[in-house]
Design a protein around this motif. Structure first.
Motif, short mmCIF file in Angstrom:
data_model
loop_
_atom_site.label_atom_id
_atom_site.label_comp_id
_atom_site.label_asym_id
_atom_site.label_seq_id
_atom_site.Cartn_x
_atom_site.Cartn_y
_atom_site.Cartn_z
N LEU A 171 0.58 -5.23 -6.26
CA LEU A 171 1.23 -5.81 -5.08
C LEU A 171 2.26 -4.83 -4.56
O LEU A 171 3.00 -4.23 -5.33
N GLY A 172 2.32 -4.67 -3.25
CA GLY A 172 3.31 -3.79 -2.64
C GLY A 172 4.34 -4.60 -1.88
O GLY A 172 4.01 -5.51 -1.12
N VAL A 173 5.61 -4.26 -2.11
CA VAL A 173 6.72 -4.94 -1.45
C VAL A 173 7.59 -3.88 -0.79
O VAL A 173 7.84 -2.82 -1.38
N GLY A 174 8.04 -4.15 0.43
CA GLY A 174 8.89 -3.17 1.09
C GLY A 174 9.46 -3.68 2.39
O GLY A 174 9.14 -4.79 2.84
N ARG A 175 10.30 -2.86 3.01
CA ARG A 175 10.98 -3.26 4.24
C ARG A 175 10.14 -2.97 5.47
O ARG A 175 10.35 -3.59 6.51
N GLN A 176 9.22 -2.01 5.39
CA GLN A 176 8.46 -1.60 6.57
C GLN A 176 6.98 -1.96 6.41
O GLN A 176 6.28 -1.40 5.55
#
Length: 301
Positions: free
Chosen positions: A43-48
């Protein structure tokens, strides 16, 4: 499909990995574990969102998730964010974490990170095992990620007293599957040593680059700069946000190290001002021999 009678099924080391900050560091963790067959789903989590979609296109992650979704689903959460963002990230995840979820980070300082984690996680601090991979580059974003980034590189873990032995062993196994060598250290020692060999070099490189770029004839200087300039200033191209947080987080150790650097600079400058060829030669020779010895021992150039 169910397993055939008598067959043996093996679950990957990390069934679900969540990477918070899918750039060079976090993305390379995901790629390395995928290559090793040590992870099921990432899973990828980020602001952009644009960056996360690019990470998905590149195969770094399988799905995009929120912090809350990652906390509720992941077996391991790897924080590869600027140090200043770790507190809010951990606080957002705290109420959604499963008891078996392991959390670690890739931050370049450890004393402040541990303090922030304690404040943010409270009674769940035992689930957080601090770490720092000694690997990186000046390149940024998902496109910079490499499956071989950690091969033969050192990763420092600074386990807490609250961490169960099983959690430590599992995280060591994760980094070893990435090809890294794992070292254990206490947070204050880590910060002191890394101030000398990582943080201050970056500080000096950035200060020098700023000085050259601010000069009246900077265009002419850059036009004539060669490999020495290139090598010395390479790390100055790193993320300003990341390095600002590192310097502030490890401020006391960096300032102490800078005082020693200033004393050495004063000594060399005095030899030059006095025209003391022997003192200047001895200073340069000692530095050259130390660099050659380190390079030979480390297998580097």
């Amino acid at each position: 499909m169910s397993a055939l009678p008598g067959s043996v099924t093996s679950e990957p080391l990390i069934p679900v990995l969540a990477v918070v900050g899918v750039g060079l560091i976090g993305g390379s963790v995901a790629l390395a574990l995928k290559r090793a067959g040590a992870v099921g789903r990432v899973l990828g989590v980020g602001r952009q969102l644009k960056s996360l979609r690019r990470a998905q296109e590149l195969g770094l992650i399988d799905d995009i998730a929120t912090l809350e979704q990652a906390a509720a689903q992941a077996d391991l959460i790897m924080l590869a964010t600027p140090i200043g963002a770790m507190g809010p990230v951990l606080r957002a995840m705290r109420g959604h974490l499963r008891d078996q979820t392991l959390i670690s980070d890739a931050g370049s300082t450890k004393v402040d990170v541990v303090q922030v984690a304690r404040e943010a996680l409270g009674e769940r601090i035992a689930q957080f095992v601090p770490g720092h991979p000694i690997a990186g580059a000046e390149t940024l974003g998902p496109d910079a990620a490499r499956a071989d980034l950690y091969e033969g590189r050192n990763v420092i873990l600074t386990p807490l007293d609250e961490n169960p032995a099983a959690a430590r062993k599992r995280l060591i196994a994760v980094w070893e599957r990435c090809g890294a060598r794992v070292m254990l250290m206490d947070p204050p020692t880590h910060d002191q040593v890394l101030a000398s060999v990582s943080h201050v070099p970056h500080f000096l490189s950035s200060v020098f680059m700023w000085q050259v770029a601010s000069s009246a004839n900077s265009d002419q200087r850059f036009a004539l700069a060669g490999t020495g300039f290139r090598d010395f200033t390479r790390i100055a191209a790193g993320s300003a946000e990341v390095w600002r947080d590192i310097f502030l987080s490890n401020r006391s150790a960096v300032l102490a190290e800078l005082k020693e650097v200033r004393q050495a600079l004063d000594q060399a400058e005095q030899a030059l001002e006095d025209g003391d060829d022997q003192a200047l030669y001895e200073f340069l020779e000692r530095a050259a021999l130390a660099r050659r010895f380190w390079a030979s021992r480390s297998g580097l150039k």
